[in-house]
Design a protein around this motif. Sequence first.
Motif, PDB file in Angstrom:
ATOM      1  N   GLU A  45       0.835  -1.217   0.000  1.00 24.57           N
ATOM      2  CA  GLU A  45       0.000   0.000   0.000  1.00 24.57           C
ATOM      3  C   GLU A  45       0.862   1.257   0.000  1.00 24.57           C
ATOM      4  N   ARG A  46       1.979   1.247   0.746  1.00 20.46           N
ATOM      5  CA  ARG A  46       2.866   2.413   0.734  1.00 20.46           C
ATOM      6  C   ARG A  46       3.498   2.606  -0.651  1.00 20.46           C
ATOM      7  N   GLU A  47       3.887   1.512  -1.273  1.00 17.96           N
ATOM      8  CA  GLU A  47       4.464   1.619  -2.625  1.00 17.96           C
ATOM      9  C   GLU A  47       3.420   2.081  -3.623  1.00 17.96           C
ATOM     10  N   ALA A  48       2.157   1.629  -3.426  1.00 14.05           N
ATOM     11  CA  ALA A  48       1.082   2.080  -4.334  1.00 14.05           C
ATOM     12  C   ALA A  48       0.867   3.570  -4.198  1.00 14.05           C
ATOM     13  N   ALA A  49       0.945   4.090  -2.984  1.00 16.03           N
ATOM     14  CA  ALA A  49       0.796   5.543  -2.804  1.00 16.03           C
ATOM     15  C   ALA A  49       1.936   6.296  -3.487  1.00 16.03           C
ATOM     16  N   VAL A  51       3.763   5.249  -6.106  1.00 17.23           N
ATOM     17  CA  VAL A  51       3.593   5.142  -7.552  1.00 17.23           C
ATOM     18  C   VAL A  51       2.510   6.085  -8.037  1.00 17.23           C
ATOM     19  N   GLY A  52       1.415   6.199  -7.307  1.00 19.12           N
ATOM     20  CA  GLY A  52       0.341   7.124  -7.701  1.00 19.12           C
ATOM     21  C   GLY A  52       0.800   8.564  -7.696  1.00 19.12           C
ATOM     22  N   MET A  53       1.621   8.925  -6.704  1.00 22.15           N
ATOM     23  CA  MET A  53       2.126  10.295  -6.650  1.00 22.15           C
ATOM     24  C   MET A  53       3.045  10.570  -7.825  1.00 22.15           C
ATOM     25  N   ARG A  54       3.914   9.617  -8.138  1.00 24.93           N
ATOM     26  CA  ARG A  54       4.800   9.847  -9.286  1.00 24.93           C
ATOM     27  C   ARG A  54       4.005   9.868 -10.587  1.00 24.93           C
ATOM     28  N   TRP A  55       2.934   9.117 -10.690  1.00 26.40           N
ATOM     29  CA  TRP A  55       2.090   9.128 -11.874  1.00 26.40           C
ATOM     30  C   TRP A  55       1.458  10.504 -12.060  1.00 26.40           C
ATOM     31  N   GLN A  56       1.002  11.088 -10.970  1.00 24.11           N
ATOM     32  CA  GLN A  56       0.411  12.426 -11.083  1.00 24.11           C
ATOM     33  C   GLN A  56       1.453  13.488 -11.456  1.00 24.11           C
ATOM     34  N   GLN A  57       2.690  13.274 -10.969  1.00 24.29           N
ATOM     35  CA  GLN A  57       3.731  14.262 -11.242  1.00 24.29           C
ATOM     36  C   GLN A  57       4.308  14.117 -12.661  1.00 24.29           C
ATOM     37  N   HIS A  58       4.558  12.907 -13.115  1.00 28.77           N
ATOM     38  CA  HIS A  58       5.250  12.680 -14.388  1.00 28.77           C
ATOM     39  C   HIS A  58       4.347  12.105 -15.468  1.00 28.77           C
ATOM     40  N   GLY A  59       3.162  11.601 -15.100  1.00 28.56           N
ATOM     41  CA  GLY A  59       2.240  11.056 -16.094  1.00 28.56           C
ATOM     42  C   GLY A  59       2.656   9.718 -16.653  1.00 28.56           C
ATOM     43  N   LYS A  60       3.530   9.022 -15.963  1.00 27.63           N
ATOM     44  CA  LYS A  60       3.944   7.699 -16.419  1.00 27.63           C
ATOM     45  C   LYS A  60       4.342   6.853 -15.208  1.00 27.63           C
ATOM     46  N   LEU A  61       4.364   5.552 -15.493  1.00 26.39           N
ATOM     47  CA  LEU A  61       4.755   4.614 -14.434  1.00 26.39           C
ATOM     48  C   LEU A  61       6.262   4.581 -14.313  1.00 26.39           C
ATOM     49  N   THR A  62       6.715   4.650 -13.104  1.00 27.46           N
ATOM     50  CA  THR A  62       8.156   4.579 -12.843  1.00 27.46           C
ATOM     51  C   THR A  62       8.452   3.325 -12.031  1.00 27.46           C
ATOM     52  N   PRO A  63       9.683   2.784 -12.195  1.00 27.30           N
ATOM     53  CA  PRO A  63      10.011   1.571 -11.437  1.00 27.30           C
ATOM     54  C   PRO A  63       9.950   1.827  -9.925  1.00 27.30           C
ATOM     55  N   SER A  64       9.684   0.770  -9.226  1.00 28.42           N
ATOM     56  CA  SER A  64       9.607   0.868  -7.771  1.00 28.42           C
ATOM     57  C   SER A  64      10.997   1.072  -7.193  1.00 28.42           C
ATOM     58  N   GLY A  65      11.029   1.763  -6.062  1.00 23.32           N
ATOM     59  CA  GLY A  65      12.289   1.970  -5.400  1.00 23.32           C
ATOM     60  C   GLY A  65      12.717   0.791  -4.549  1.00 23.32           C
ATOM     61  N   SER A  66      11.907  -0.264  -4.473  1.00 21.70           N
ATOM     62  CA  SER A  66      12.222  -1.447  -3.659  1.00 21.70           C
ATOM     63  C   SER A  66      12.573  -2.599  -4.584  1.00 21.70           C
ATOM     64  N   ASP A  67      13.591  -3.362  -4.208  1.00 24.08           N
ATOM     65  CA  ASP A  67      13.967  -4.514  -5.020  1.00 24.08           C
ATOM     66  C   ASP A  67      13.022  -5.689  -4.844  1.00 24.08           C
ATOM     67  N   LEU A  68      12.057  -5.555  -3.925  1.00 23.57           N
ATOM     68  CA  LEU A  68      11.069  -6.638  -3.720  1.00 23.57           C
ATOM     69  C   LEU A  68       9.840  -6.436  -4.591  1.00 23.57           C
ATOM     70  N   ILE A  69       9.571  -5.215  -5.030  1.00 21.12           N
ATOM     71  CA  ILE A  69       8.310  -4.885  -5.699  1.00 21.12           C
ATOM     72  C   ILE A  69       8.609  -4.475  -7.144  1.00 21.12           C
ATOM     73  N   THR A  70       7.796  -5.015  -8.059  1.00 24.75           N
ATOM     74  CA  THR A  70       7.898  -4.696  -9.486  1.00 24.75           C
ATOM     75  C   THR A  70       6.581  -4.098  -9.952  1.00 24.75           C
ATOM     76  N   VAL A  71       6.647  -3.054 -10.822  1.00 20.15           N
ATOM     77  CA  VAL A  71       5.455  -2.384 -11.334  1.00 20.15           C
ATOM     78  C   VAL A  71       5.176  -2.930 -12.732  1.00 20.15           C
ATOM     79  N   TYR A  72       3.914  -3.333 -12.987  1.00 16.73           N
ATOM     80  CA  TYR A  72       3.499  -3.819 -14.305  1.00 16.73           C
ATOM     81  C   TYR A  72       2.366  -2.933 -14.796  1.00 16.73           C
ATOM     82  N   GLY A  73       2.475  -2.530 -16.110  1.00 16.39           N
ATOM     83  CA  GLY A  73       1.492  -1.607 -16.659  1.00 16.39           C
ATOM     84  C   GLY A  73       0.183  -2.243 -17.017  1.00 16.39           C
TER      85      GLY A  73
END
Length: 407
Positions: A45-49, A51-73
């Motif tokens: 949930e923290r990573e989802a928050a 990712v959502g903030m970066r989506w609003q700022q940059h308009g695209k999905l960015t990789p997660s900052g954690s090596d445990l979590i991967t973002v899929y479009g």
Amino acid sequence: MVKSIRQRLFAALAGFAVLLCLCYTGLALVIAYVTEDMLVQRLLEREAAAVGMRWQQHGKLTPSGSDLITVYGSYLDLPQTVRDHVPPSAPRGEVFTTTGQHYHVLALEMVAGGKPQRSYLLADVASVLVVSRLTREVGSVVAGVALALIALALLLAYWLARRLVLPLQRLAQEARQLAPGSAVHFSERDRPDEIGFLARRLETTFAELQAVLQREQAFTRDVSHELRTPLTLMHNTLALAHAQPLGGREQAQLQQSTDEMRATIDVLFALARAEQLPGEMVELRGCIEQCLLRLLDDHPWDTSLLSLDLPERLEVVGNPQLVMLLINNCLANALFHGGPDCRISIAFVQGCLSIDNTVQPGQPRRVHGFAHGQNLLLRLAQAMHWDIVFQSGVTRYRVAIVPAPAQ
């Protein structure tokens, strides 16, 4: 095989202890797994928050900052193993694989160009799971501690079962060793709990049962002993009646034997009943006067030969029926053995009631029913906790009675 109460109690306590240990062990495992899942879900949930903030700022999905979590479009970008277990409409999911991976999936609702778009966060948490690692690394230690605790619980259950049941076993052993006629005393009678109450009631019940058996034996013995003489006399008299008609002497003997049997039976039944009853206040002077009036009605005797020295009121503790029978028998014996010309003296001095009768010198000794009468009089006195003494002389016979005084 019959199980003792200690074995059954130990089995119940031991079963309860083992069941409690197993339940708490299972509860601890459930809490540990739920805690792990809640921690992983909180990370997603923290990573989802983020990712959502970066989506609003940059308009695209960015990789997660954690090596445990991967973002899929999109859903199709997820690994095949995950897609086989999580449907596209599921907001979250958890996937176990046979190759050792453990995935948590969280769907993200995004808006791109005014259209909704679903992205996914996939976390491979196999490397951070604590419970499974602890099970592998220190599982033997945990199992050893659990077994030690279960063994301790079993020992405690055995000690409790032995401690709780020991008074009952001791009570049962003492009851098993009771012999007819022996004194009844249970070692647990002074306990303040239910076992002490049970021991006291058992003592009372055993004592009452022994008293009933003693009364039955005494009644049987007395019937056999006291009625044999008059029955023999009546049998012999009737046997002689076939040879010659009964004369006045034989008829008098039959009448006397019949009266003696009736009086003996009355005494025996009174003893059997009165030994079960508590004593009560009895006015002894009134009883003596009633017995004297009855004696004068049944026997021709000169009242001038009577000497009476009694207080105005003489209250004692006893059984009214037994007191009347005792005085009646003493007076009847005095008149029977002393003869119609004997002098009878009744006095009460210093707590002792004395009944004296004279015996004419040279008078043949009349022993019919004498020993039997003494035995019954003694039984009557003992039933009321009185003392009685017989004193025989050449010219005088005396019966000394010490009644239980009124409080």
